[in-house]
Write a protein that holds these residues in place. Structure first.
Motif, PDB file in Angstrom:
ATOM      1  N   ILE A 157       0.848  -1.187   0.000  1.00 12.73           N
ATOM      2  CA  ILE A 157       0.000   0.000   0.000  1.00 12.73           C
ATOM      3  C   ILE A 157       0.890   1.247   0.000  1.00 12.73           C
ATOM      4  O   ILE A 157       1.873   1.300   0.737  1.00 12.73           O
ATOM      5  N   PRO A 158       0.563   2.237  -0.831  1.00 11.07           N
ATOM      6  CA  PRO A 158       1.427   3.425  -0.899  1.00 11.07           C
ATOM      7  C   PRO A 158       1.486   4.213   0.408  1.00 11.07           C
ATOM      8  O   PRO A 158       0.528   4.232   1.177  1.00 11.07           O
ATOM      9  N   LYS A 159       2.650   4.827   0.627  1.00 13.83           N
ATOM     10  CA  LYS A 159       2.853   5.639   1.838  1.00 13.83           C
ATOM     11  C   LYS A 159       3.168   7.078   1.450  1.00 13.83           C
ATOM     12  O   LYS A 159       3.704   7.332   0.377  1.00 13.83           O
ATOM     13  N   ASP A 160       2.900   7.945   2.368  1.00 13.66           N
ATOM     14  CA  ASP A 160       3.160   9.372   2.137  1.00 13.66           C
ATOM     15  C   ASP A 160       4.583   9.717   2.587  1.00 13.66           C
ATOM     16  O   ASP A 160       4.785  10.342   3.611  1.00 13.66           O
ATOM     17  N   LEU A 161       5.571   9.288   1.801  1.00 16.20           N
ATOM     18  CA  LEU A 161       6.965   9.435   2.229  1.00 16.20           C
ATOM     19  C   LEU A 161       7.440  10.888   2.153  1.00 16.20           C
ATOM     20  O   LEU A 161       8.358  11.287   2.857  1.00 16.20           O
ATOM     21  N   LEU A 162       6.810  11.661   1.287  1.00 15.23           N
ATOM     22  CA  LEU A 162       7.232  13.060   1.143  1.00 15.23           C
ATOM     23  C   LEU A 162       6.454  14.003   2.062  1.00 15.23           C
ATOM     24  O   LEU A 162       6.780  15.175   2.181  1.00 15.23           O
ATOM     25  N   ARG A 163       5.405  13.462   2.682  1.00 13.05           N
ATOM     26  CA  ARG A 163       4.442  14.305   3.421  1.00 13.05           C
ATOM     27  C   ARG A 163       3.943  15.417   2.506  1.00 13.05           C
ATOM     28  O   ARG A 163       4.075  16.609   2.798  1.00 13.05           O
ATOM     29  N   PHE A 164       3.421  14.964   1.400  1.00 13.25           N
ATOM     30  CA  PHE A 164       2.989  15.878   0.347  1.00 13.25           C
ATOM     31  C   PHE A 164       1.684  16.558   0.731  1.00 13.25           C
ATOM     32  O   PHE A 164       0.726  15.924   1.123  1.00 13.25           O
ATOM     33  N   ARG A 165       1.677  17.876   0.612  1.00 12.95           N
ATOM     34  CA  ARG A 165       0.453  18.629   0.900  1.00 12.95           C
ATOM     35  C   ARG A 165       0.059  19.422  -0.342  1.00 12.95           C
ATOM     36  O   ARG A 165       0.897  20.018  -0.986  1.00 12.95           O
ATOM     37  N   SER A 166      -1.221  19.411  -0.624  1.00 11.90           N
ATOM     38  CA  SER A 166      -1.716  20.253  -1.704  1.00 11.90           C
ATOM     39  C   SER A 166      -3.067  20.808  -1.284  1.00 11.90           C
ATOM     40  O   SER A 166      -4.004  20.052  -1.046  1.00 11.90           O
ATOM     41  N   GLU A 167      -3.161  22.106  -1.168  1.00 13.59           N
ATOM     42  CA  GLU A 167      -4.395  22.776  -0.768  1.00 13.59           C
ATOM     43  C   GLU A 167      -4.956  22.170   0.522  1.00 13.59           C
ATOM     44  O   GLU A 167      -6.130  21.844   0.613  1.00 13.59           O
TER      45      GLU A 167
END
Lengths: 295, 357
Positions: A68-78
């Protein structure tokens, strides 16, 4: 009778509209014809699980569903996190990622299959898509069977940044190993296939098939148009164009796909039993005994 | 559409934007003031001004450390694109004792966006592959602003295979906004050319070192970017898509490139944590464009060290390690720390001046 003409009176899902010609068709008819429009022959998008069902003899055995994919970058958008985006996509598409891997047989020939899925984030490739592709290639390598891959993707998964870019390297390395072992790798390019996927494992097939009218290229048409500031030629980057330019071996109608794959495989792959017999005959022990240990 | 190749739109933005006064980046202005004063003082003949000069120089260095110590990702992108930043040919001239350029892909032509040739540092011989952007207008056009066509990638592969035949290590230097997104490039199989390079580079049985010296623009960078070790200059960037392209896709607003640069985690420090690269090469105080010869010297040292280490390894072990490295990309990685809240300061002003297109 007037009420039949009202859209909302039609039971949901009974009819569907072809995205290409706009004509209505019975959903059942469309499904039975492998999601090809009965009117205009447009090949509609097929999700991963359905591809597996269409291509493998008995639905096959799924691989790597636990990745399952993980949020490794802690990507935020809006204000939205990548986790939120993923959750939304899972609900919308009904699949866990943009790639479905399975083991099974095609007309009795054992294969590993990976089918990409445009319905999940435009088929974009992140770490898990890359890992499922590489893992499926590894599975084919370990079982010494052909690897079949259906590629459809808008490119890389931006929310995973350079890690998604690196999946091009990961998958290509796994494909290289498979090829070096002499195992066939057949790619089917489905609409659309661009960006990082098209410039890695999707372009590495020993034989490359394409569905009719699929958009295939490195850069998307909009990017090219913005760069060259001119209109693109008619049919540019479609399967037929790629066939003409020499990058696709065959364009295959979806109704014939299974047959085609089986036909190709009979040229490109000797069953493991035959290989083992040949090896024993040639080497008389030695390496052959090692091989039979593994299988 | 999340299209990895969109980064190549950088080709367009560069050509229009580059002019003489661009050489000073917004956030460098305070430093330029000091440097001007120092220069003026130095020009006064026959007077010993050490008393005044020294404090000024110290002040300048402190300011440089301060500014460059906390550059935002978007500022780093502008440093990576700085017109005076050393490029491939400067490294070749500055660090190699010999460079025998080899041209052509034997299939279509000779792409000037990628240069390939035999190179020598002392008695170390290797193959050098480098992306070229060009300096003046004429050269930039010839090099297509660093955006290679399929023939560039195919030339690189042909020469790399040649090197492998003769047991020469391979060094690549990456500096491209992206592979060229044009009609001819598509007709000649850009995707196929890049894919082939990536696959073949995973298997070339000589040491392969890749160095990101400026812009690491997506697939166009990776097309010569697969090897045993990937090094990266401190203020280079490496990304799946250009910040402008990312902002355009996510927010339909290319002007939000600054936000995209933050979100993409494209800096050398973040990429080291994500194990995308193996080593960061530190730049001189105030970045490479302020002291190119120091930069070239430092890169040379690091390159030689890595060449020697890889050449000393058992080939089978080296190949196994490379495969392991590639196969594991993105697998055993810890999530980065959450983004720090942006300090509302100079950074946004910078973004505004850069974004017109």
């Amino acid at each position: 009778m007037p009420f039949f003409r009202k859209k909302r009176e039609i039971p949901a899902g009974l009819w569907m509209k072809c995205p290409a010609c706009g004509k209505m068709a019975f959903t059942k008819t469309v499904e039975e014809s492998h999601r090809v429009c009965p009117e205009c022959d447009h090949h509609m998008k097929v999700n991963g699980p359905l591809r597996v069902k269409q291509l493998l003899d008995d639905g096959g055995e799924r691989l790597g569903e636990d990745l399952i994919p993980k949020d490794l970058l802690r990507f935020r958008s809006e204000g939205e996190t990548y986790e939120d985006v993923l959750e939304r996509s899972r609900i919308k598409s009904g699949v866990s990622e943009a790639a479905t891997a399975a083991r099974g047989t095609i007309e009795g020939i054992p294969v590993t299959l990976l089918a990409m899925d445009f319905s999940f984030r435009g088929g974009s490739m992140g770490v898990v898509v890359g890992e499922r592709v590489a893992m499926a290639a590894d599975d084919a390598y370990e079982r010494q069977v052909p690897f079949i891959l259906v590629a459809t993707s808008g490119g890389a998964r931006m929310q995973e940044g350079a890690l998604s870019l690196m999946q091009m390297a990961k998958t290509s390395a796994a494909i290289a190993r498979l090829k070096e072992a002499g195992l066939p790798y057949i790619v089917l390019l489905a609409d659309p296939c661009t960006g990082g996927v098209s410039a890695s494992f999707a372009a590495l097939g020993d034989v490359t098939l394409a569905e009719p009218g699929a958009l295939i290229g490195f850069a998307g048409p909009r990017v090219i148009q913005n760069t060259i500031k001119a209109k693109l030629p008619e049919g540019f980057q479609r399967s037929e164009f790629l066939l003409e330019k020499g990058y696709v071996d065959r364009i295959v109608h979806r109704s014939k796909l299974r047959d085609e794959l089986a036909t190709l495989l009979r040229y490109m792959h000797k069953p493991a039993a035959e290989l083992a017999t040949a090896a024993v005959g040639e080497a008389d022990g030695g390496d052959a005994s090692n091989e039979s240990d593994e299988s | 559409m999340p299209d990895a190749s969109s980064s190549s739109t950088g080709a367009g933005t560069q050509s229009g934007r580059r002019n003489a006064d661009y050489a000073v980046l917004d956030f460098e202005r305070p430093i330029m003031e000091l440097e001007r004063k120092i220069r003026e003082l130095k020009q006064i003949p026959d007077v010993n001004l050490n008393g005044e000069l020294k404090p000024l120089e110290r002040k300048r260095d402190r300011l440089l450390e301060d500014i460059f110590g906390r550059l935002s990702p978007w500022q780093i992108v502008s440093v990576a694109r700085h017109p005076d930043r050393p490029q491939f040919m400067e490294y070749v001239e500055g660090m190699c004792d010999e460079y025998v350029e080899l041209h052509g892909d034997r299939l279509f032509g000779d792409d000037h966006a990628i240069s390939t040739g035999f190179a020598r540092i002392g008695d170390r011989r290797f193959l050098l592959v480098g992306q070229r952007k060009g300096r003046d207008v004429k050269e930039k056009l010839r090099c297509n602003f660093g955006c290679a066509h399929p023939e560039g990638y195919r030339k690189a592969l042909a020469k790399m295979k040649l090197a492998a035949r003769f047991g020469l290590p391979i060094v690549t230097m990456i500096n491209t906004p992206g592979a060229y997104p044009g009609v001819g490039a598509e007709e000649r199989g850009q995707a196929w050319a890049i894919a082939e390079n990536i696959m073949e580079m995973s298997r070339l049985d000589v040491p392969v070192i890749c160095i990101v010296i400026g812009e690491g623009g997506s697939g166009g960078a990776l097309g010569i970017g697969v090897g045993d070790r990937v090094l990266m200059l401190e203020y280079a960037y490496y990304s799946v898509i250009s910040p402008e392209g990312c902002a355009g896709i996510l927010w339909h607003d290319g002007s939000r490139a600054k936000d995209a640069a933050e979100a993409l985690r494209l800096t050398s420090r973040d990429l080291e944590r994500l194990k995308v690269i193996d080593e960061v090469i530190k730049e001189p105080l105030g970045a490479a464009h302020r002291d190119p010869s120091a930069m070239i010297e430092r890169l040379k040292e690091t390159l030689v060290k890595n060449l020697d280490e890889l050449s000393a390894m058992d080939p089978a072990e080296r190949m196994a390690k490379r495969y392991e490295r590639l196969r594991g990309l993105g697998n055993d990685v810890d999530a980065l720390d959450p983004q720090p809240e942006l300090p509302a300061g100079k950074a946004p002003a910078k973004a505004k001046s850069k974004k017109k297109k």
